[in-house]
Design a protein around this motif. Structure first.
Motif, PDB file in Angstrom:
ATOM      1  N   ARG A  18      -1.890  -1.105  57.792  1.00  0.00           N
ATOM      2  CA  ARG A  18      -2.149  -0.003  56.853  1.00  0.00           C
ATOM      3  C   ARG A  18      -3.654   0.140  56.653  1.00  0.00           C
ATOM      4  O   ARG A  18      -4.352  -0.836  56.405  1.00  0.00           O
ATOM      5  CB  ARG A  18      -1.485  -0.270  55.501  1.00  0.00           C
ATOM      6  CG  ARG A  18       0.025  -0.214  55.564  1.00  0.00           C
ATOM      7  CD  ARG A  18       0.614  -0.302  54.178  1.00  0.00           C
ATOM      8  NE  ARG A  18       2.072  -0.220  54.232  1.00  0.00           N
ATOM      9  CZ  ARG A  18       2.849  -0.209  53.157  1.00  0.00           C
ATOM     10  NH1 ARG A  18       2.308  -0.256  51.950  1.00  0.00           N
ATOM     11  NH2 ARG A  18       4.155  -0.143  53.284  1.00  0.00           N
ATOM     12  N   GLY A  19      -4.113   1.365  56.787  1.00  0.00           N
ATOM     13  CA  GLY A  19      -5.545   1.608  56.621  1.00  0.00           C
ATOM     14  C   GLY A  19      -6.333   1.542  57.925  1.00  0.00           C
ATOM     15  O   GLY A  19      -7.511   1.866  57.954  1.00  0.00           O
ATOM     16  N   ARG A  20      -5.684   1.124  59.008  1.00  0.00           N
ATOM     17  CA  ARG A  20      -6.388   1.098  60.302  1.00  0.00           C
ATOM     18  C   ARG A  20      -6.243   2.463  60.971  1.00  0.00           C
ATOM     19  O   ARG A  20      -5.352   3.253  60.641  1.00  0.00           O
ATOM     20  CB  ARG A  20      -5.801   0.022  61.227  1.00  0.00           C
ATOM     21  CG  ARG A  20      -5.750  -1.367  60.655  1.00  0.00           C
ATOM     22  CD  ARG A  20      -7.094  -1.971  60.309  1.00  0.00           C
ATOM     23  NE  ARG A  20      -7.996  -2.151  61.420  1.00  0.00           N
ATOM     24  CZ  ARG A  20      -8.855  -3.183  61.532  1.00  0.00           C
ATOM     25  NH1 ARG A  20      -8.896  -4.141  60.603  1.00  0.00           N
ATOM     26  NH2 ARG A  20      -9.685  -3.256  62.552  1.00  0.00           N
ATOM     27  N   ASP A  21      -7.082   2.698  61.991  1.00  0.00           N
ATOM     28  CA  ASP A  21      -7.020   3.958  62.719  1.00  0.00           C
ATOM     29  C   ASP A  21      -5.860   3.935  63.717  1.00  0.00           C
ATOM     30  O   ASP A  21      -5.530   2.878  64.259  1.00  0.00           O
ATOM     31  CB  ASP A  21      -8.341   4.186  63.452  1.00  0.00           C
ATOM     32  CG  ASP A  21      -8.437   5.591  64.004  1.00  0.00           C
ATOM     33  OD1 ASP A  21      -8.530   6.525  63.186  1.00  0.00           O
ATOM     34  OD2 ASP A  21      -8.394   5.764  65.244  1.00  0.00           O
ATOM     35  N   GLU A  46      -6.150   2.015  66.915  1.00  0.00           N
ATOM     36  CA  GLU A  46      -6.323   0.561  66.902  1.00  0.00           C
ATOM     37  C   GLU A  46      -5.025  -0.216  67.075  1.00  0.00           C
ATOM     38  O   GLU A  46      -5.049  -1.403  67.428  1.00  0.00           O
ATOM     39  CB  GLU A  46      -6.962   0.114  65.579  1.00  0.00           C
ATOM     40  CG  GLU A  46      -8.403   0.558  65.397  1.00  0.00           C
ATOM     41  CD  GLU A  46      -8.981  -0.014  64.111  1.00  0.00           C
ATOM     42  OE1 GLU A  46      -9.813  -0.928  64.202  1.00  0.00           O
ATOM     43  OE2 GLU A  46      -8.574   0.417  63.019  1.00  0.00           O
ATOM     44  N   ASP A  57      -4.257  -2.393  70.408  1.00  0.00           N
ATOM     45  CA  ASP A  57      -4.839  -3.721  70.601  1.00  0.00           C
ATOM     46  C   ASP A  57      -4.419  -4.698  69.506  1.00  0.00           C
ATOM     47  O   ASP A  57      -4.253  -5.888  69.760  1.00  0.00           O
ATOM     48  CB  ASP A  57      -6.365  -3.631  70.665  1.00  0.00           C
ATOM     49  CG  ASP A  57      -6.842  -2.922  71.923  1.00  0.00           C
ATOM     50  OD1 ASP A  57      -6.312  -3.225  73.004  1.00  0.00           O
ATOM     51  OD2 ASP A  57      -7.740  -2.057  71.828  1.00  0.00           O
ATOM     52  N   ILE A  58      -4.253  -4.194  68.294  1.00  0.00           N
ATOM     53  CA  ILE A  58      -3.898  -5.098  67.189  1.00  0.00           C
ATOM     54  C   ILE A  58      -2.478  -5.643  67.375  1.00  0.00           C
ATOM     55  O   ILE A  58      -2.252  -6.851  67.282  1.00  0.00           O
ATOM     56  CB  ILE A  58      -4.037  -4.371  65.830  1.00  0.00           C
ATOM     57  CG1 ILE A  58      -5.518  -4.145  65.508  1.00  0.00           C
ATOM     58  CG2 ILE A  58      -3.356  -5.168  64.716  1.00  0.00           C
ATOM     59  CD1 ILE A  58      -5.784  -3.375  64.217  1.00  0.00           C
ATOM     60  N   THR A  88      -5.273   7.846  59.935  1.00  0.00           N
ATOM     61  CA  THR A  88      -5.168   6.536  59.288  1.00  0.00           C
ATOM     62  C   THR A  88      -3.695   6.145  59.162  1.00  0.00           C
ATOM     63  O   THR A  88      -2.863   6.973  58.778  1.00  0.00           O
ATOM     64  CB  THR A  88      -5.821   6.575  57.886  1.00  0.00           C
ATOM     65  OG1 THR A  88      -7.186   6.958  58.048  1.00  0.00           O
ATOM     66  CG2 THR A  88      -5.754   5.214  57.203  1.00  0.00           C
ATOM     67  N   ILE A 116      -6.608 -12.877  63.519  1.00  0.00           N
ATOM     68  CA  ILE A 116      -6.404 -11.569  62.889  1.00  0.00           C
ATOM     69  C   ILE A 116      -5.648 -11.716  61.574  1.00  0.00           C
ATOM     70  O   ILE A 116      -5.810 -10.905  60.659  1.00  0.00           O
ATOM     71  CB  ILE A 116      -5.676 -10.609  63.852  1.00  0.00           C
ATOM     72  CG1 ILE A 116      -5.769  -9.174  63.331  1.00  0.00           C
ATOM     73  CG2 ILE A 116      -4.227 -11.020  64.090  1.00  0.00           C
ATOM     74  CD1 ILE A 116      -5.422  -8.123  64.343  1.00  0.00           C
ATOM     75  N   TYR A 150     -14.885  -5.284  71.992  1.00  0.00           N
ATOM     76  CA  TYR A 150     -14.429  -5.242  70.610  1.00  0.00           C
ATOM     77  C   TYR A 150     -14.469  -6.610  69.934  1.00  0.00           C
ATOM     78  O   TYR A 150     -13.822  -6.838  68.916  1.00  0.00           O
ATOM     79  CB  TYR A 150     -13.083  -4.530  70.474  1.00  0.00           C
ATOM     80  CG  TYR A 150     -11.895  -5.101  71.219  1.00  0.00           C
ATOM     81  CD1 TYR A 150     -11.192  -6.199  70.719  1.00  0.00           C
ATOM     82  CD2 TYR A 150     -11.438  -4.515  72.402  1.00  0.00           C
ATOM     83  CE1 TYR A 150     -10.081  -6.704  71.378  1.00  0.00           C
ATOM     84  CE2 TYR A 150     -10.327  -5.010  73.068  1.00  0.00           C
ATOM     85  CZ  TYR A 150      -9.652  -6.105  72.549  1.00  0.00           C
ATOM     86  OH  TYR A 150      -8.544  -6.601  73.203  1.00  0.00           O
ATOM     87  N   ARG A 201     -14.216  -1.501  60.500  1.00  0.00           N
ATOM     88  CA  ARG A 201     -12.964  -1.876  61.167  1.00  0.00           C
ATOM     89  C   ARG A 201     -13.214  -2.759  62.384  1.00  0.00           C
ATOM     90  O   ARG A 201     -12.504  -3.734  62.610  1.00  0.00           O
ATOM     91  CB  ARG A 201     -12.210  -0.615  61.609  1.00  0.00           C
ATOM     92  CG  ARG A 201     -11.456   0.084  60.488  1.00  0.00           C
ATOM     93  CD  ARG A 201     -10.939   1.426  60.989  1.00  0.00           C
ATOM     94  NE  ARG A 201     -10.103   2.099  59.994  1.00  0.00           N
ATOM     95  CZ  ARG A 201      -9.893   3.409  59.991  1.00  0.00           C
ATOM     96  NH1 ARG A 201     -10.466   4.186  60.907  1.00  0.00           N
ATOM     97  NH2 ARG A 201      -9.119   3.960  59.070  1.00  0.00           N
ATOM     98  N   THR A 218     -11.504  -7.530  62.596  1.00  0.00           N
ATOM     99  CA  THR A 218     -10.257  -7.532  63.347  1.00  0.00           C
ATOM    100  C   THR A 218      -9.914  -8.966  63.768  1.00  0.00           C
ATOM    101  O   THR A 218      -9.474  -9.756  62.954  1.00  0.00           O
ATOM    102  CB  THR A 218     -10.330  -6.566  64.545  1.00  0.00           C
ATOM    103  OG1 THR A 218     -10.915  -5.330  64.094  1.00  0.00           O
ATOM    104  CG2 THR A 218      -8.954  -6.240  65.084  1.00  0.00           C
ATOM    105  N   TYR A 219     -10.212  -9.316  65.023  1.00  0.00           N
ATOM    106  CA  TYR A 219      -9.684 -10.579  65.571  1.00  0.00           C
ATOM    107  C   TYR A 219     -10.435 -11.809  65.068  1.00  0.00           C
ATOM    108  O   TYR A 219      -9.926 -12.918  65.120  1.00  0.00           O
ATOM    109  CB  TYR A 219      -9.688 -10.517  67.102  1.00  0.00           C
ATOM    110  CG  TYR A 219      -9.050  -9.224  67.543  1.00  0.00           C
ATOM    111  CD1 TYR A 219      -7.673  -9.073  67.461  1.00  0.00           C
ATOM    112  CD2 TYR A 219      -9.822  -8.124  67.927  1.00  0.00           C
ATOM    113  CE1 TYR A 219      -7.072  -7.871  67.782  1.00  0.00           C
ATOM    114  CE2 TYR A 219      -9.226  -6.914  68.247  1.00  0.00           C
ATOM    115  CZ  TYR A 219      -7.849  -6.791  68.170  1.00  0.00           C
ATOM    116  OH  TYR A 219      -7.258  -5.598  68.470  1.00  0.00           O
TER     117      TYR A 219
END
Lengths: 410, 259
Positions: free
Chosen positions: A29-32, A35, A38-39, A345, B98, B211, B241, B245-246
């Motif tokens: 939540r809140g990420r683009d 993204e 990869d997340i 978002t 993460i 990244y 952002r 992240t990681y």
């Protein structure tokens, strides 16, 4: 794992998974929207491409992006690489040692050096596909919303052909080998669910179909399946909305899409007497081997058909709304849902991995296996239960050699 | 050599805490080296790959994952006590991973977003690296780690020498590889100048910016890079952002902010 046996009857089976939660759905939540690919990959190092593909297809369908057919081919090829790597890992490094009575693949290598050398060569062929297209084997970096970051040259893909051709022979031998294993006599009557798409074996896209006649678009997933949080486990348990369990994975894909395997994979299955639907979960190792043949065979065909696209990606503008994505991880259907606002978002994310979809069925299966094995010692029963769990190739932390069996007999 | 006593092989153990399993999978991904390695060491504890367990003490423990539960905070102390040398593998074990994004939020909110019945869940408010709990002999970076670096670290630990692992930035690997700088040539924001080397500069060779999955290099100039990213048009949110992240909890990425 907790089992209660009262007067020779199994009254309780609980698979207690206390894998520490990592809260992906919360921090997404809140990420683009760009993204998530990869997340979410970081949810599973064994099947990162599955997470990446379910994420990008969810975003692309929501935003109305049209993907170049050659780019889609590349993605499916990358996914085939993951199937080969993951299936080879599962069949030879986790599951075959169970059947053959070894503690590990290293121990197995002493008695079966050629089998293990071949298995490693096959696994490497899959990893090479991931590395060339994805940039690396674990958490590849080349997928993006709209396409890929860089489309490889035709010549780069051609370097993969030789090891895949050898891999195809190894995969065919794996079908023969696994078919000769000794299987406990056990069948389950359960709805088998997978993606389904005309003309292709379910891997990177499709509607949701089942052996009970289900045929729905991805946006109908929430109306047909629910996740339940049980007190004894951190793993959520999925069910059909009417409360019945269902199963995803190789047995399900084989049941719904047998006729879409490549002719070579179909022949390999028929050659060892495998018919769809196969309902003995212990035989999933043979089905997985047939899928190995398919993945290698299709990878070779895709390399042959590949033409470099004009552009590696299309630009995708975000849209407000809800997007659904799904693909077939090596261990089964992986569903993602995202809610975006107009600037892209992420407002909400839901990720339902195959392991949680199979959780209810795994427990039902364990109960069935324990009921048939009451005369075993606790130790032998523990090994049999581990083997049962590994039939489903759940996320590896639960798939592996972890099981502490508590049996309460009264 | 007849009569020589069999050499005792060092005992290797592989431990998992909160993680995706990718870093320990890297060991199984060493398809060309795996059987040779298994000849050199006794794989004494590796649940991902073996149901046999050999009791400690272990000569070398590889630790994947971060500490996110009270039980794991106890378990890592036991692992340390049973290990002659302890090496962390990957961003989770080395920087919290993460899942350390919870460190910047309220973990109770996170629990209630994901789970229908939050009371069934036991978790700590933070995800912390192994070094926050016990002494660590070496930290191998990456999300995931690089397999050649893993083989180098294992070999070095067993030989009792320092691993040859560069501590420079991803930029140096790009130069060595002959990749055109994506930031200079294409204006693509890239964390290469501040990120620890080790991956071989994969992302720029696929036309995208680094990244930061290997975390910060030694003494990175984060302020200078964020200024350059602003020049290139990155918003404060985008800068925020990409650093969070990681390796979100690793200083100085943790302090990097668009604001």
């Amino acid at each position: 794992m907790h089992v209660r046996i009262e007067g020779g009857r199994v009254t309780e089976v609980e698979l207690r998974i206390y894998e520490p939660p990592r809260f992906f759905e919360a921090f997404l939540r809140g990420r683009d929207f760009t993204e998530a690919v990869d997340i979410t990959s970081r949810i599973c190092g064994i099947c990162p491409v599955a997470y990446q593909m379910s994420a990008v297809t969810a975003m692309e369908s929501l935003c109305g992006a049209q993907i170049d057919p050659q780019v889609r081919l590349l993605r499916r090829l990358l996914y085939c690489g993951e199937w080969v790597e993951s299936h080879a890992l599962h069949i030879f490094m986790l599951h075959a040692p169970d059947f053959l009575g070894f503690d590990s693949v290293v121990a197995m290598a002493r008695d079966h050096p050629q089998v293990v050398a071949d298995a490693l060569a096959l696994k490497k062929a899959g990893n090479d596909v991931m590395r060339v297209i994805g940039g690396r084997e674990i958490h590849p970096i080349n997928l993006r919303v709209g396409g890929v970051h860089r489309a490889p040259r035709k010549a780069e893909l051609r370097t993969l052909v030789e090891s895949l051709e050898r891999g195809r022979e190894i995969a065919l031998a794996a079908v023969e080998l696994t078919a000769t294993l000794d299987f406990p006599d056990y069948e389950q009557d359960i709805e088998l669910v997978s993606l389904g798409e005309p003309g292709e074996y379910p891997i990177d896209r499709g509607r949701i179909v089942s052996t009970a006649g289900l045929d729905i678009g991805l946006d109908e997933y929430p109306a047909n399946f629910v996740e339940r949080h049980v007190p004894w486990s951190h793993a959520l348990h999925s069910q059909r909305t009417d409360g019945t369990p269902y199963l995803v994975g190789p047995l399900a894909r084989f049941a719904t899409s047998y006729d879409r395997l490549t002719p070579l994979a179909r022949e390999a299955a028929a050659g060892v007497g495998l018919r769809a639907p196969e309902r003995n979960p212990f035989r999933s190792i043979v089905v997985r081997s047939v899928e190995l043949v398919h993945a290698v065979d299709e990878a070779l065909a895709l390399i042959d058909a590949y033409e470099e696209p004009d552009a590696p990606a299309v630009e995708v503008a975000p849209r407000a709304g809800t997007g659904h994505g799904a693909s077939e991880a090596p261990r089964g259907l992986l569903y993602h849902r995202y809610e975006l606002d107009a600037d892209g978002t992420i407002l909400d994310a839901t990720i339902i991995p195959p392991t949680s979809q199979n959780q209810t069925a795994i427990e039902a299966d364990l109960r069935g296996v324990v009921e048939r094995s009451l005369d075993l010692t606790d130790e032998a029963l523990g090994r049999r239960c581990e083997q049962t769990i590994r039939n489903y190739d759940p996320c590896i932390s639960c798939a592996t050699h972890f099981l502490r069996l508590e049996v309460e007999r009264s | 050599m007849n009569g020589a006593p069999p050499r005792r092989r060092p005992k290797l153990a592989v431990w998992k805490f909160a993680s995706c399993d990718g870093c320990q999978l890297t060991l199984l991904d060493c398809e060309d080296e795996l059987l040779a390695l298994a000849g050199e060491v006794e794989i004494a504890y590796f649940p991902e790959a073996s149901s046999a367990t050999v009791r400690g003490p272990y000569d070398l423990s590889l630790v994947e994952g971060s500490i996110t539960t009270a039980d794991d905070a106890e378990r890592i102390v036991n692992v340390r006590n049973a290990s002659r040398r302890l090496v962390t593998i990957g961003a989770c074990a080395t920087a919290g991973g993460i899942q350390a994004l919870r460190n910047f939020a309220d973990v109770d909110d996170f629990v209630s977003i994901v789970y229908a019945t939050p009371s069934y869940i036991s978790t700590l408010a933070t995800s912390t690296p192994i070094s926050a709990h016990v002494d660590v002999d070496f930290e191998l970076r990456g999300c995931p780690i690089d397999k050649h670096q893993l083989i180098e670290v294992i070999s070095a630990q067993l030989a009792g020498r320092r691993p040859r692992i560069a501590t420079t930035s991803v930029c140096t690997e790009c130069k060595r590889r002959g990749t055109i700088c994506v930031m200079v040539a294409h204006g693509t924001p890239c964390l290469g100048p501040v990120t620890h080397a080790g991956c071989g500069a994969i992302c720029p060779s696929y036309n995208r910016g680094c990244y930061g999955c290997f975390g910060p290099m030694e003494t990175p100039n984060v302020a200078s890079l964020t200024a350059q990213m602003r020049e290139l048009g990155s918003s404060e949110t985008a800068i925020d952002r990409v650093f969070h992240t990681y390796n979100a909890a690793a200083e100085p990425f943790a302090g990097a902010s668009g604001g």
